[in-house]
Motif scaffolding. Structure first.
Motif, PDB file in Angstrom:
ATOM      1  N   ILE A 245       5.619 109.882 -30.608  1.00 39.24           N
ATOM      2  CA  ILE A 245       5.460 109.794 -29.150  1.00 39.24           C
ATOM      3  C   ILE A 245       6.267 108.667 -28.522  1.00 39.24           C
ATOM      4  CG2 ILE A 245       3.113 110.752 -29.183  1.00 39.24           C
ATOM      5  CD1 ILE A 245       2.261 107.730 -28.645  1.00 39.24           C
ATOM      6  N   ALA A 246       6.936 107.852 -29.340  1.00 42.84           N
ATOM      7  CA  ALA A 246       7.519 106.615 -28.819  1.00 42.84           C
ATOM      8  C   ALA A 246       8.473 106.848 -27.660  1.00 42.84           C
ATOM      9  CB  ALA A 246       8.206 105.855 -29.935  1.00 42.84           C
ATOM     10  N   SER A 247       9.303 107.908 -27.713  1.00 46.10           N
ATOM     11  CA  SER A 247      10.333 108.068 -26.692  1.00 46.10           C
ATOM     12  C   SER A 247       9.735 108.380 -25.324  1.00 46.10           C
ATOM     13  CB  SER A 247      11.330 109.144 -27.115  1.00 46.10           C
ATOM     14  OG  SER A 247      10.651 110.376 -27.247  1.00 46.10           O
ATOM     15  N   ASP A 248       8.604 109.051 -25.268  1.00 50.83           N
ATOM     16  CA  ASP A 248       7.999 109.421 -23.984  1.00 50.83           C
ATOM     17  C   ASP A 248       6.915 108.445 -23.541  1.00 50.83           C
ATOM     18  OD1 ASP A 248       9.468 111.776 -24.024  1.00 50.83           O
ATOM     19  OD2 ASP A 248       7.975 112.734 -25.308  1.00 50.83           O
ATOM     20  N   TYR A 249       6.574 107.509 -24.397  1.00 52.14           N
ATOM     21  CA  TYR A 249       5.352 106.743 -24.187  1.00 52.14           C
ATOM     22  C   TYR A 249       5.414 105.852 -22.944  1.00 52.14           C
ATOM     23  CZ  TYR A 249       1.161 104.152 -25.235  1.00 52.14           C
ATOM     24  OH  TYR A 249      -0.087 103.621 -25.151  1.00 52.14           O
ATOM     25  N   ARG A 250       6.540 105.176 -22.768  1.00 52.11           N
ATOM     26  CA  ARG A 250       6.615 104.216 -21.648  1.00 52.11           C
ATOM     27  C   ARG A 250       6.353 104.913 -20.320  1.00 52.11           C
ATOM     28  NH1 ARG A 250      10.584 102.651 -18.118  1.00 52.11           N
ATOM     29  NH2 ARG A 250      10.307 100.537 -17.241  1.00 52.11           N
ATOM     30  N   ALA A 251       7.002 106.071 -20.116  1.00 52.96           N
ATOM     31  CA  ALA A 251       6.821 106.776 -18.844  1.00 52.96           C
ATOM     32  C   ALA A 251       5.389 107.255 -18.668  1.00 52.96           C
ATOM     33  CB  ALA A 251       7.780 107.957 -18.773  1.00 52.96           C
ATOM     34  N   ALA A 252       4.772 107.682 -19.748  1.00 47.89           N
ATOM     35  CA  ALA A 252       3.435 108.285 -19.625  1.00 47.89           C
ATOM     36  C   ALA A 252       2.318 107.244 -19.598  1.00 47.89           C
ATOM     37  CB  ALA A 252       3.214 109.263 -20.768  1.00 47.89           C
ATOM     38  N   PHE A 253       2.451 106.189 -20.400  1.00 48.70           N
ATOM     39  CA  PHE A 253       1.322 105.256 -20.574  1.00 48.70           C
ATOM     40  C   PHE A 253       1.710 103.777 -20.522  1.00 48.70           C
ATOM     41  CE2 PHE A 253      -0.167 109.176 -22.518  1.00 48.70           C
ATOM     42  CZ  PHE A 253      -1.400 109.313 -21.894  1.00 48.70           C
ATOM     43  N   GLY A 254       2.998 103.479 -20.475  1.00 52.79           N
ATOM     44  CA  GLY A 254       3.404 102.078 -20.536  1.00 52.79           C
ATOM     45  C   GLY A 254       2.975 101.288 -19.302  1.00 52.79           C
ATOM     46  N   LEU A 255       2.723  99.992 -19.523  1.00 51.34           N
ATOM     47  CA  LEU A 255       2.444  99.127 -18.374  1.00 51.34           C
ATOM     48  C   LEU A 255       3.801  98.615 -17.874  1.00 51.34           C
ATOM     49  CD1 LEU A 255       0.335  98.091 -16.486  1.00 51.34           C
ATOM     50  CD2 LEU A 255      -0.022  96.139 -17.997  1.00 51.34           C
ATOM     51  N   ARG A 277       8.069  95.515 -26.971  1.00 52.71           N
ATOM     52  CA  ARG A 277       8.583  95.344 -25.604  1.00 52.71           C
ATOM     53  C   ARG A 277       9.337  96.605 -25.177  1.00 52.71           C
ATOM     54  NH1 ARG A 277       8.990  90.077 -23.567  1.00 52.71           N
ATOM     55  NH2 ARG A 277       7.872  88.594 -24.904  1.00 52.71           N
ATOM     56  N   GLY A 278       9.095  97.030 -23.949  1.00 55.87           N
ATOM     57  CA  GLY A 278       9.793  98.203 -23.426  1.00 55.87           C
ATOM     58  C   GLY A 278       9.197  99.509 -23.884  1.00 55.87           C
ATOM     59  N   ILE A 279       8.110  99.473 -24.648  1.00 55.83           N
ATOM     60  CA  ILE A 279       7.424 100.723 -25.013  1.00 55.83           C
ATOM     61  C   ILE A 279       6.053 100.709 -24.338  1.00 55.83           C
ATOM     62  CG2 ILE A 279       6.531 102.184 -26.877  1.00 55.83           C
ATOM     63  CD1 ILE A 279       8.799 101.185 -28.648  1.00 55.83           C
ATOM     64  N   GLU A 280       5.094  99.930 -24.881  1.00 53.81           N
ATOM     65  CA  GLU A 280       3.778  99.929 -24.211  1.00 53.81           C
ATOM     66  C   GLU A 280       3.695  98.910 -23.067  1.00 53.81           C
ATOM     67  OE1 GLU A 280       3.792  99.314 -27.614  1.00 53.81           O
ATOM     68  OE2 GLU A 280       3.149  97.236 -27.871  1.00 53.81           O
ATOM     69  N   ILE A 281       4.639  97.975 -23.010  1.00 55.90           N
ATOM     70  CA  ILE A 281       4.588  96.965 -21.939  1.00 55.90           C
ATOM     71  C   ILE A 281       6.009  96.484 -21.648  1.00 55.90           C
ATOM     72  CG2 ILE A 281       4.200  95.022 -23.531  1.00 55.90           C
ATOM     73  CD1 ILE A 281       2.167  93.919 -21.435  1.00 55.90           C
ATOM     74  N   ASP A 282       6.308  96.340 -20.353  1.00 49.92           N
ATOM     75  CA  ASP A 282       7.638  95.843 -19.970  1.00 49.92           C
ATOM     76  C   ASP A 282       7.714  94.336 -20.167  1.00 49.92           C
ATOM     77  OD1 ASP A 282       8.293  98.393 -19.248  1.00 49.92           O
ATOM     78  OD2 ASP A 282       8.718  97.950 -17.141  1.00 49.92           O
ATOM     79  N   ASP A 283       8.921  93.853 -20.392  1.00 48.23           N
ATOM     80  CA  ASP A 283       9.131  92.409 -20.577  1.00 48.23           C
ATOM     81  C   ASP A 283       8.517  91.588 -19.447  1.00 48.23           C
ATOM     82  OD1 ASP A 283      10.539  92.721 -22.889  1.00 48.23           O
ATOM     83  OD2 ASP A 283      12.522  92.386 -22.008  1.00 48.23           O
ATOM     84  N   ALA A 284       8.812  91.986 -18.206  1.00 44.12           N
ATOM     85  CA  ALA A 284       8.388  91.186 -17.050  1.00 44.12           C
ATOM     86  C   ALA A 284       6.870  91.124 -16.959  1.00 44.12           C
ATOM     87  CB  ALA A 284       8.969  91.763 -15.770  1.00 44.12           C
ATOM     88  N   VAL A 285       6.189  92.160 -17.425  1.00 41.16           N
ATOM     89  CA  VAL A 285       4.726  92.182 -17.375  1.00 41.16           C
ATOM     90  C   VAL A 285       4.164  91.311 -18.503  1.00 41.16           C
ATOM     91  CG1 VAL A 285       2.683  93.657 -17.369  1.00 41.16           C
ATOM     92  CG2 VAL A 285       4.843  94.509 -16.406  1.00 41.16           C
TER      93      VAL A 285
END
Ligand code: CP
Length: 315
Positions: A245-255, A277-285
Motif C-alpha cells: 500500500i505504500a505508494s497510495d498511502y500518503r494520499a489516502a491516509f498520510g498526515l 517521512r513522506g509516507i505516513e507523515i510529511d516532513d513539515a508536520v
C-alpha cells in the motif's frame, strides 16, 4: 506491602486499572525533569534507588528508542545494564528465547527487559524465570511502555484525558503500539478512533477494550477536524501489506500539510517512531515546533521506563 515477583512484571497495558496507570504516570511525570533537564535537575531522591541492581536488556528485534531509553532510565536510577542482542549472542546458534533468558537470569540479574518478535513472548519468558520481566514489545501483541509514554505525552498536553478523542492512524493490524496505547487511553477515559485501510484494521478492534469507547473509520478526512489528538503509525514496509500500500498511502491516509491545516488549533501530533517521512507523515508536520510531540514522546519514554523499572525492582 511489597509486590510479588509476578506482580512486578510489566507485560501488557490490558488489564491495568485507571488507578494503576495514573500511579505510573504520576511517578513518570515526577522523573521527567531529570530527563529533560539533566542529572542535576529535578528530584534526586531516586538517583541511587537501583544502585547495585543489574538490568538485562534482551533485544531480539532492532530498536533505537526503547533499548536506549531503558538503558538511560536504568542508569539514571543508579543500576548497571547489560545489553544482549540477537546477533552476537547464542540466539544466532539457535538457542531459544527462554533458554537465553534463563541463562541470563542465572548470572544474577534483577530484571529482564525483553523485545521479541514472538507475540506473547514476554509472558512466555515470565513463566520460566524468577525475576521480573518487562515487555519492551512482543510481536503484534503489546508494547506497554510505549502505551504509557504516549498517555503521559498526551496528559502533559491535554490534561485529563477523559472524553478526549484521539485518532490512531495506520497499520493497526501489525501494531503492538496501537494495542497498548488504545488500552491505556480507554482505561483513562479517552475515546479512540482507529483509522486506516480495511486491510490494516483487524475485525473487532472496536471491541478491544469492551466499553464502547473505540470506533473505526476508513476515512481520515471525515474525522480530521473533530479530534483532540492524532497519532500516526509507521507503515511497516518490511511486511507485505505495508509494501503493497505504500505508494497510495500518503494520499489516502498520510498526515500531509494540507490535512494538518484542517486539524483544530493546537491538536498534538504523535508518532511512536521510527517515522517514514513522506509516507505516513510529511516532513513539515513531523518537524512542527508547536504541535509535533514526537520528541516529547521520546523524553517521556525515559521517564516512563524509570517508573516501570522502579516498580519492578525497587525494594
Ligand atoms: N517506538 C519504538 O518502539 O521505537 P524502537 O523500535 O526504535 O524502539
Amino acid at each position: 506491602m511489597s509486590l510479588s515477583t509476578r506482580a512486578r512484571d510489566f507485560l501488557a497495558i490490558e488489564g491495568l486499572s485507571a488507578g494503576q496507570l495514573v500511579e505510573l504516570l504520576d511517578a513518570a511525570e515526577r522523573m521527567l525533569p531529570v530527563v529533560v533537564g539533566g542529572k542535576a535537575t529535578g528530584d534526586q531522591s531516586f538517583s541511587q534507588a537501583l544502585r547495585g541492581r543489574v538490568v538485562a536488556n534482551i533485544f531480539f528485534e532492532d530498536s533505537t528508542r526503547t533499548r536506549v531509553s531503558f538503558e538511560i532510565a536504568a542508569k539514571r536510577l543508579g543500576a548497571e545494564v547489560v545489553n544482549i542482542g540477537a546477533t552476537g549472542s547464542s540466539a544466532s546458534k539457535g538457542e531459544s528465547l527462554v533458554d537465553t533468558a534463563r541463562n541470563i537470569e542465572a548470572m544474577g540479574v534483577d530484571v529482564i527487559v525483553l523485545r521479541t518478535a514472538i507475540s506473547g513472548g514476554a509472558a512466555m519468558v515470565a513463566q520460566r524465570v524468577r525475576c521480573p520481566v518487562i515487555n519492551a514489545g512482543d510481536g503484534r501483541h503489546e508494547h506497554p511502555t510505549q502505551g504509557l509514554l504516549d498517555a503521559l505525552t498526551l496528559r502533559l498536553r491535554l490534561g485529563d484525558l477523559a472524553q478526549k478523542r484521539v485518532a490512531i492512524v495506520g497499520d493497526i493490524s501489525n501494531s503492538r503500539v496501537a494495542r497498548s496505547t488504545t488500552h491505556a487511553l480507554v482505561a483513562l477515559g479517552a475515546r479512540v478512533v482507529a483509522v486506516g485501510p480495511p486491510a490494516l484494521i483487524p475485525v473487532g478492534f472496536d471491541q478491544l477494550a469492551g466499553n464502547g469507547n473505540i470506533t473505526i473509520t476508513h476515512d481520515i478526512d471525515a474525522i480530521i477536524g473533530e479530534i483532540d489528538a492524532i497519532m500516526m503509525l509507521r507503515v511497516q514496509l518490511e511486511r507485505a501489506a505495508g509494501a503493497a500500500i505504500a505508494s497510495d498511502y500518503r494520499a489516502a491516509f498520510g498526515l500531509t500539510s494540507a490535512r494538518r491545516a484542517r486539524l483544530r488549533a493546537g491538536v498534538p501530533i504523535l508518532h511512536p517512531g521510527p517515522i517514514n517521512r513522506g509516507i505516513e507523515i510529511d516532513d513539515a508536520v513531523a518537524d512542527d515546533l508547536e504541535d509535533s510531540m514526537i520528541m516529547t514522546q521520546v523524553s517521556c519514554g525515559v521517564a516512563a521506563r524509570m517508573a516501570v523499572l522502579l516498580r519492578a525492582i525497587a525494594t
